[in-house]
Design an enzyme around this catalytic site. Structure first.
Site, PDB file in Angstrom:
ATOM      1  N   GLY A  13       0.776  -1.235   0.000  1.00 56.17           N
ATOM      2  CA  GLY A  13       0.000   0.000   0.000  1.00 56.17           C
ATOM      3  C   GLY A  13       0.808   1.286   0.000  1.00 56.17           C
ATOM      4  O   GLY A  13       0.324   2.314   0.476  1.00 56.17           O
ATOM      5  N   THR A  14       2.024   1.267  -0.575  1.00 55.58           N
ATOM      6  CA  THR A  14       2.774   2.532  -0.599  1.00 55.58           C
ATOM      7  C   THR A  14       2.110   3.534  -1.552  1.00 55.58           C
ATOM      8  O   THR A  14       2.168   4.741  -1.313  1.00 55.58           O
ATOM      9  CB  THR A  14       4.256   2.326  -1.014  1.00 55.58           C
ATOM     10  OG1 THR A  14       4.319   1.843  -2.346  1.00 55.58           O
ATOM     11  CG2 THR A  14       4.962   1.371  -0.072  1.00 55.58           C
ATOM     12  N   LEU A  95      -9.720  -7.486 -13.308  1.00 54.09           N
ATOM     13  CA  LEU A  95     -11.177  -7.337 -13.263  1.00 54.09           C
ATOM     14  C   LEU A  95     -11.776  -7.632 -14.638  1.00 54.09           C
ATOM     15  O   LEU A  95     -11.249  -7.189 -15.661  1.00 54.09           O
ATOM     16  CB  LEU A  95     -11.539  -5.919 -12.809  1.00 54.09           C
ATOM     17  CG  LEU A  95     -11.103  -5.609 -11.367  1.00 54.09           C
ATOM     18  CD1 LEU A  95     -11.088  -4.109 -11.112  1.00 54.09           C
ATOM     19  CD2 LEU A  95     -12.001  -6.327 -10.358  1.00 54.09           C
ATOM     20  N   HIS A 111       0.725   1.299 -13.227  1.00 56.94           N
ATOM     21  CA  HIS A 111       1.531   0.149 -13.666  1.00 56.94           C
ATOM     22  C   HIS A 111       3.013   0.550 -13.628  1.00 56.94           C
ATOM     23  O   HIS A 111       3.368   1.622 -14.133  1.00 56.94           O
ATOM     24  CB  HIS A 111       1.120  -0.287 -15.081  1.00 56.94           C
ATOM     25  CG  HIS A 111       1.872  -1.497 -15.525  1.00 56.94           C
ATOM     26  ND1 HIS A 111       1.607  -2.747 -15.020  1.00 56.94           N
ATOM     27  CD2 HIS A 111       2.914  -1.638 -16.378  1.00 56.94           C
ATOM     28  CE1 HIS A 111       2.450  -3.614 -15.562  1.00 56.94           C
ATOM     29  NE2 HIS A 111       3.246  -2.966 -16.374  1.00 56.94           N
ATOM     30  N   GLU A 149     -11.313  -3.723 -20.565  1.00 58.13           N
ATOM     31  CA  GLU A 149     -11.322  -5.184 -20.512  1.00 58.13           C
ATOM     32  C   GLU A 149      -9.974  -5.806 -20.903  1.00 58.13           C
ATOM     33  O   GLU A 149      -9.744  -6.986 -20.676  1.00 58.13           O
ATOM     34  CB  GLU A 149     -12.469  -5.743 -21.382  1.00 58.13           C
ATOM     35  CG  GLU A 149     -12.344  -5.538 -22.873  1.00 58.13           C
ATOM     36  CD  GLU A 149     -12.670  -4.121 -23.347  1.00 58.13           C
ATOM     37  OE1 GLU A 149     -12.946  -3.238 -22.517  1.00 58.13           O
ATOM     38  OE2 GLU A 149     -12.613  -3.902 -24.566  1.00 58.13           O
ATOM     39  N   ALA A 181       8.399   8.005  -9.846  1.00 57.80           N
ATOM     40  CA  ALA A 181       7.278   8.068 -10.788  1.00 57.80           C
ATOM     41  C   ALA A 181       5.921   7.737 -10.147  1.00 57.80           C
ATOM     42  O   ALA A 181       5.048   8.593 -10.082  1.00 57.80           O
ATOM     43  CB  ALA A 181       7.546   7.137 -11.969  1.00 57.80           C
TER      44      ALA A 181
HETATM   45  C1  GAR Z   1       3.391  -1.053  -7.395  1.00 58.74           C
HETATM   46  O1  GAR Z   1       4.680  -0.994  -7.961  1.00 58.74           O
HETATM   47  C2  GAR Z   1       2.345  -1.065  -8.492  1.00 58.74           C
HETATM   48  O2  GAR Z   1       2.669  -0.262  -9.584  1.00 58.74           O
HETATM   49  C3  GAR Z   1       2.362  -2.505  -8.889  1.00 58.74           C
HETATM   50  O3  GAR Z   1       2.503  -3.215  -7.670  1.00 58.74           O
HETATM   51  C4  GAR Z   1       3.170  -2.398  -6.710  1.00 58.74           C
HETATM   52  C5  GAR Z   1       2.287  -2.279  -5.485  1.00 58.74           C
HETATM   53  O4  GAR Z   1       2.943  -1.612  -4.444  1.00 58.74           O
HETATM   54  N1  GAR Z   1       1.161  -2.856  -9.596  1.00 58.74           N
HETATM   55  C6  GAR Z   1       1.140  -3.723 -10.608  1.00 58.74           C
HETATM   56  O5  GAR Z   1       2.105  -4.354 -10.967  1.00 58.74           O
HETATM   57  C7  GAR Z   1      -0.222  -3.896 -11.286  1.00 58.74           C
HETATM   58  N2  GAR Z   1      -0.052  -4.492 -12.574  1.00 58.74           N
HETATM   59  P1  GAR Z   1       2.146  -0.925  -3.249  1.00 58.74           P
HETATM   60  O6  GAR Z   1       1.172  -1.955  -2.668  1.00 58.74           O
HETATM   61  O7  GAR Z   1       3.225  -0.574  -2.270  1.00 58.74           O
HETATM   62  O8  GAR Z   1       1.436   0.280  -3.773  1.00 58.74           O
END
Ligand code: GAR
Length: 202
Positions: A13-14, A95, A111, A149, A181
């Site tokens: 969850g950062t 989803l 992403h 989708e 970023a």
């Molecule tokens: C983040 O780097 C996010 O961009 C990636 O997972 C990480 C979650 O970190 N998401 C994906 O790869 C989705 N395709 P977080 O829980 O610390 O925010």
């Protein structure tokens, strides 16, 4: 009226934290984070939500009896609370079409690469950075896009490039992409889309 925002999470969850910090700093004036939903009961993101005093729920595929039932419960929960914008912030579940159509142009995702590189089914979390390093690209980054989708296939809202450095490991690169970023772009995109949606609802 502010756009009501729900943030969907699965892990640390950062990115959620970056959104919460931006909200407190007044950087998302057109929206308000009112709900956090995790599909993983152990997600640290749930603690971050609790600490911030934001309502947090956990809905799992297992407890619902399948992906379709999970998406239906999630959709009902979001609609009941009048959510206008859904932000996927490290949400590790793809989803389906029914869900993405129901909330067309109301779901955004962050992403950790420059789409259309290193994206789509199977590209998530650390794996994205492993593949970028394996390929040998010199520049990577992050993308915030609308969710449709097609996994990572919706319209791009914001992108930012990040340099790859000598000796990078997937973990080091992941941290740099987040700091330089993701944590900057996601709150900016939250404000851009909240403002658009608030305008529509006015
Ligand atoms: C983040 O780097 C996010 O961009 C990636 O997972 C990480 C979650 O970190 N998401 C994906 O790869 C989705 N395709 P977080 O829980 O610390 O925010």
């Amino acid at each position: 009226m502010k756009t009501k925002i729900a943030v969907l999470v699965s892990g640390g969850g950062t990115n959620l934290q970056a959104l919460l910090d931006a909200q407190y700093a007044g950087k998302i004036p057109s929206g308000e984070i009112v709900l956090v939903v995790s599909n993983n009961s152990k997600a640290f993101a749930l603690e971050r939500a609790a600490k911030a005093g934001i309502k947090a729920l956990c809905i799992t595929k297992k407890e619902c009896g399948g992906q379709e039932q999970f998406e239906e419960k999630l959709a009902k929960t979001l609609e009941e609370r009048g959510i206008g914008l859904i932000i996927l912030a490290g949400f590790m579940s793809i989803l389906g079409e029914k869900f993405t159509h129901r909330f067309e142009n109301r779901i955004i995702n962050v992403h950790p690469a420059l789409i259309p590189s290193f994206c789509g089914k199977g590209y998530y979390g650390l794996k994205v950075h492993e593949e970028a390093l394996k390929y040998g690209v010199k520049v990577t980054g992050a993308t915030v896009h609308f969710v449709n989708e097609i996994p990572d296939g919706g319209k791009i809202i914001l992108q930012k490039a990040v340099e790859i450095e000598e000796g990078d490991t997937p973990e080091i690169l992941q941290k740099r992409v987040m700091e330089q970023a993701e944590w900057i772009l996601l709150p900016q995109a939250a404000e851009i889309v909240s403002k658009q949606l608030a305008g529509k609802n006015a």
